[in-house]
Design a protein around this motif. Structure first.
Motif, PDB file in Angstrom:
ATOM      1  N   PRO A   1       1.428  -5.518  -1.049  1.00 26.34           N
ATOM      2  CA  PRO A   1       0.078  -5.219  -0.552  1.00 26.34           C
ATOM      3  C   PRO A   1      -0.534  -4.036  -1.290  1.00 26.34           C
ATOM      4  CG  PRO A   1       1.733  -4.450   1.002  1.00 26.34           C
ATOM      5  CD  PRO A   1       2.467  -5.204  -0.063  1.00 26.34           C
ATOM      6  N   ASP A   2      -1.861  -3.909  -1.135  1.00 25.57           N
ATOM      7  CA  ASP A   2      -2.615  -2.812  -1.755  1.00 25.57           C
ATOM      8  C   ASP A   2      -2.943  -1.774  -0.695  1.00 25.57           C
ATOM      9  OD1 ASP A   2      -3.916  -1.383  -3.678  1.00 25.57           O
ATOM     10  OD2 ASP A   2      -5.779  -2.533  -3.559  1.00 25.57           O
ATOM     11  N   ILE A   3      -3.075  -0.506  -1.096  1.00 25.89           N
ATOM     12  CA  ILE A   3      -3.451   0.580  -0.186  1.00 25.89           C
ATOM     13  C   ILE A   3      -4.481   1.449  -0.885  1.00 25.89           C
ATOM     14  CG2 ILE A   3      -1.478   1.997  -0.947  1.00 25.89           C
ATOM     15  CD1 ILE A   3      -1.443   3.240   1.855  1.00 25.89           C
ATOM     16  N   TYR A   4      -5.563   1.815  -0.146  1.00 31.44           N
ATOM     17  CA  TYR A   4      -6.568   2.698  -0.724  1.00 31.44           C
ATOM     18  C   TYR A   4      -7.269   3.478   0.381  1.00 31.44           C
ATOM     19  CZ  TYR A   4      -9.759  -1.194   0.402  1.00 31.44           C
ATOM     20  OH  TYR A   4     -10.451  -2.174   1.044  1.00 31.44           O
ATOM     21  N   LEU A   5      -7.879   4.616  -0.005  1.00 26.21           N
ATOM     22  CA  LEU A   5      -8.565   5.520   0.928  1.00 26.21           C
ATOM     23  C   LEU A   5     -10.049   5.525   0.622  1.00 26.21           C
ATOM     24  CD1 LEU A   5      -7.507   8.991   2.148  1.00 26.21           C
ATOM     25  CD2 LEU A   5      -9.708   8.777   0.995  1.00 26.21           C
ATOM     26  N   THR A   6     -10.861   5.483   1.676  1.00 24.61           N
ATOM     27  CA  THR A   6     -12.311   5.577   1.545  1.00 24.61           C
ATOM     28  C   THR A   6     -12.792   6.860   2.214  1.00 24.61           C
ATOM     29  OG1 THR A   6     -12.446   3.159   1.688  1.00 24.61           O
ATOM     30  CG2 THR A   6     -14.500   4.391   1.944  1.00 24.61           C
ATOM     31  N   ASP A   7     -13.554   7.701   1.461  1.00 28.76           N
ATOM     32  CA  ASP A   7     -14.037   8.964   2.023  1.00 28.76           C
ATOM     33  C   ASP A   7     -15.440   8.773   2.615  1.00 28.76           C
ATOM     34  OD1 ASP A   7     -15.967   9.102  -0.047  1.00 28.76           O
ATOM     35  OD2 ASP A   7     -14.566  10.146  -1.361  1.00 28.76           O
TER      36      ASP A   7
ATOM     37  N   ILE B   1      -8.107   4.632   5.749  1.00 27.12           N
ATOM     38  CA  ILE B   1      -7.096   4.033   4.857  1.00 27.12           C
ATOM     39  C   ILE B   1      -7.041   2.539   5.154  1.00 27.12           C
ATOM     40  CG2 ILE B   1      -4.641   3.898   4.317  1.00 27.12           C
ATOM     41  CD1 ILE B   1      -4.441   6.864   4.670  1.00 27.12           C
ATOM     42  N   THR B   2      -7.183   1.747   4.092  1.00 22.17           N
ATOM     43  CA  THR B   2      -7.230   0.286   4.222  1.00 22.17           C
ATOM     44  C   THR B   2      -6.006  -0.345   3.563  1.00 22.17           C
ATOM     45  OG1 THR B   2      -9.642   0.316   4.189  1.00 22.17           O
ATOM     46  CG2 THR B   2      -8.574  -1.790   3.734  1.00 22.17           C
ATOM     47  N   CYS B   3      -5.377  -1.273   4.279  1.00 22.77           N
ATOM     48  CA  CYS B   3      -4.268  -2.082   3.753  1.00 22.77           C
ATOM     49  C   CYS B   3      -4.795  -3.499   3.528  1.00 22.77           C
ATOM     50  CB  CYS B   3      -3.100  -2.130   4.731  1.00 22.77           C
ATOM     51  SG  CYS B   3      -2.429  -0.507   5.177  1.00 22.77           S
ATOM     52  N   SER B   4      -4.436  -4.113   2.401  1.00 24.88           N
ATOM     53  CA  SER B   4      -4.876  -5.483   2.140  1.00 24.88           C
ATOM     54  C   SER B   4      -3.826  -6.210   1.320  1.00 24.88           C
ATOM     55  CB  SER B   4      -6.214  -5.491   1.396  1.00 24.88           C
ATOM     56  OG  SER B   4      -6.087  -4.911   0.112  1.00 24.88           O
TER      57      SER B   4
END
Length: 635
Positions: free
Chosen positions: A462-468, A490-493
């Motif tokens: 899976p992918d992980i990323y942060l949105t400010d 923080i989004t997991c996809s």
């Protein structure tokens, strides 16, 4: 089967096998014994795996007829044509002293065992015998059929010193060749047996490996089915020095066409795509020094063997060669078809130090896939062979071993389950389970039901990323920096493989779980503080194919820092800007007359007071409890 036959001769005290062949099974009602699983270190056939069968045994077709040498044998060698010479004396075996045995005697022994001419004759070549020493000197003329047909004389010396028990290496007989391929190292396999040349049938890289080795033609490049369907069937383990050591039967199967590398080979590796690089030089094989071989040279070799790109290239990776060292430096461009098509130059160094014989590991070719399972690590097994994708089948007892090889070759972890496939016409593959790829397994012509394999690494990472708050997105281990007091998400996809599932977000202090909606989940953090600093990862869990699977993302490292200015200062600056903007707008919008100055002045003052009250209320609503108290104290 020749290993088992060798034990039969030993058990009967009859020397070495001279001949072994499949004979039609007699319908006489007698029970026979099928031997299997001999590895070479047993002292008796009773230590091998034994299956007792009746007329329906031996696959219901053949049994093996064995001829032993009876009076002479070669012990401790690598095959049937090498070893320490021992002769039978008073019902026991005696080694022969080097002084009592010459080349003409050796020619008789090699001929008696069905081998080629003597290649090496030396005392101590294959160790010392544990028993007595033969007390005669042989006087062969070289034309006798049996060693014991030769004249003998009394020994000139009464003793045989240690290290003088004669060892003999016969060349392999010239009983195999490749025809119709334009080269002695390419073509259909024919084998001289019982007075005639017979077409050899097998869908087997192991048979091909023995053929290339016996002909001195390097490693196997490809194996194809020949034109004939009436070939004499052979089965080999792949380690035999000649086809004479393989098992023969009268089953008929398509003929075998083999292409050998002819001029380069990989030795002592784990499979067909790895080993110490050796090239042919003056009809012998020479190892290559690491300094004379680079990645472009390796790309040519890997391509010549039908393997993938080079994965490892290192001196001493697969040991040292016993012969000479290649005396040139390769200058390949990486696009040549054959290594010997590359340019060469004189070596910069005169010697190759120990540990520098170059070893090469090529990646396995992309010739196996799993289809119809929603993932590259699940589905029905297909194998690219002879220009087309073929369904792979396996017997019930071989399915787990085949599946283990498939999961390993695809880099998909270990086997979780093996299920019946959709087709009943799968190409029969037999593996031990330790092979690096299906190319190293044994193939048979008969068809069996296909198989569906599910490997442990079923789910993609899976992918992980942060949105400010400003909409910026950050990924990776180096990660973002976040100001205290600001919110972030923080989004997991994951890729859309299977419906459902859930995401577990792990970070310092606690874990949070959410169901996967449209293959993703968003975790909101209202106000950042020091407790949020650390490493985050997403674990995707799903239940498919009656098993639980999970896959973890890379780490995202978050750092919490102080804002450049305190939050209450920023808010008051914003309030002043709003106030100035409001006053300016009011002034420009209303243009009062002299009569209305006082009234307008009062109205403007009311608007100013109202605006200040609104700003104050907004500021207090946004401020924390501590900041509100501070503001009241100031008032």
């Amino acid at each position: 089967m020749m290993k088992e036959v060798r034990f039969v001769c030993r058990e009967l005290d009859c020397g070495n096998p001279v001949a072994e062949s499949g004979m039609p099974l007699l319908e006489d009602g007698k029970r026979r014994v099928i031997l299997g699983g001999c590895y070479g270190n047993e002292s008796s056939v009773r230590q091998c795996d034994i299956v007792r069968g009746g007329p329906g045994g031996c696959n219901g077709r053949t049994y093996h007829h064995v001829t032993c040498s009876e009076s002479v044998r070669l012990v401790g060698g690598a095959g049937l044509c090498s070893g320490r010479v021992e002769v039978k004396s008073n019902q026991s075996w005696a080694s022969v002293c080097e002084a009592d045995f010459d080349r003409q005697d050796a020619e008789v022994v090699c001929g008696e065992l069905g081998c080629g001419a003597p290649a090496a004759l030396q005392g101590g070549l294959y160790g010392e015998g544990e028993g007595q020493t033969w007390d005669k000197e042989f006087q062969c003329k070289g034309k006798e059929s049996l060693l014991l047909d030769c004249d003998t004389s009394d020994r000139e010396n009464n003793t045989c010193l240690p290290g003088n028990a004669v060892g003999l290496t016969c060349s392999e007989p010239d009983d195999v060749r490749l025809v119709g391929g334009g080269s002695r190292c390419a073509g259909g396999v024919v084998w001289y047996d019982q007075g005639e040349w017979r077409t050899v049938g097998a869908e087997d890289w192991d048979v091909a490996a023995v053929v290339c080795r016996q002909l001195g033609c390097g490693s196997t490049v490809s194996v194809l089915l020949g034109d004939t369907t009436r070939a004499f069937r052979l089965s080999c383990y792949g380690s035999e020095s000649s086809l004479r050591e393989c098992s023969r039967s009268y089953d008929l199967s398509p003929g075998l066409t083999v292409i050998c590398s002819e001029s380069v080979r990989l030795v002592d590796g784990a499979g067909l795509c790895s080993g110490r690089v050796e090239v042919k030089s003056n009809q012998s094989w020479a190892s290559v020094c690491e300094a004379d071989f680079d990645r472009q040279d390796a790309e040519v070799v890997c391509g010549e063997f039908g393997c993938g790109a080079p994965a490892a290239l290192q001196g001493g990776l697969y040991g040292e060669g016993e012969g000479q060292t290649w005396d040139k430096e390769f200058q390949c461009k990486g696009k040549e078809s054959l290594l010997l098509d590359c340019d060469t130059s004189d070596r910069k160094h005169n010697t190759c130090l120990p540990g520098n014989a170059v070893g090469l590991t090529c990646s396995e070719p992309d010739d196996v896939r799993l289809m119809g399972g929603g993932s590259r690590c699940a589905g029905e097994v297909e194998w690219y062979d002879q220009g087309e994708w073929r369904t792979v089948g396996a017997d019930d007892r071989d399915q787990r071993d085949v599946a283990a090889v498939v999961c390993r070759q695809l880099g998909c972890g270990s086997t979780v389950s093996v299920l019946p496939g959709n087709t009943t016409r799968g190409k029969n593959i037999i593996c031990s389970g330790s092979e690096p790829s299906l190319r190293d397994c044994y193939r048979m012509y008969d068809l069996l039901p296909g198989l569906t394999v599910i490997c442990s690494d079923l789910l993609v990472q899976p992918d992980i990323y942060l949105t400010d708050p400003m909409g910026g997105v950050s990924r990776g281990h180096q990660g973002p920096e976040m100001f205290r007091g600001y919110n972030f998400t923080i989004t997991c996809s994951t890729q859309p493989q299977y419906p459902g599932g859930s995401f577990l977000l792990t970070f310092t202090g606690s874990n949070r779980t959410q169901p996967a909606v449209n293959h993703s989940a968003a975790f909101l953090f209202p106000a950042a503080d020091d407790s949020h600093q650390g490493n985050y990862s997403c674990v995707y869990d799903n239940y498919v194919f009656s098993h639980n699977f999970s896959s973890e993302s890379e780490l995202l490292s978050l750092t919490i820092t102080a804002s450049p200015l305190p939050a209450f200062i920023i808010r008051h600056v914003v309030v002043l800007l709003i106030l100035l903007t409001s006053i300016t707008t009011i002034y420009l919008y209303y243009k009062p007359t002299r009569r209305q100055k006082r009234v307008n002045r009062v109205s403007s003052m009311d608007l100013y007071v109202n605006a200040m009250e609104m700003v104050s209320l907004s500021s207090r609503a946004e401020a924390g409890p501590g900041e509100e108290r501070a503001a009241q104290g100031t008032e």
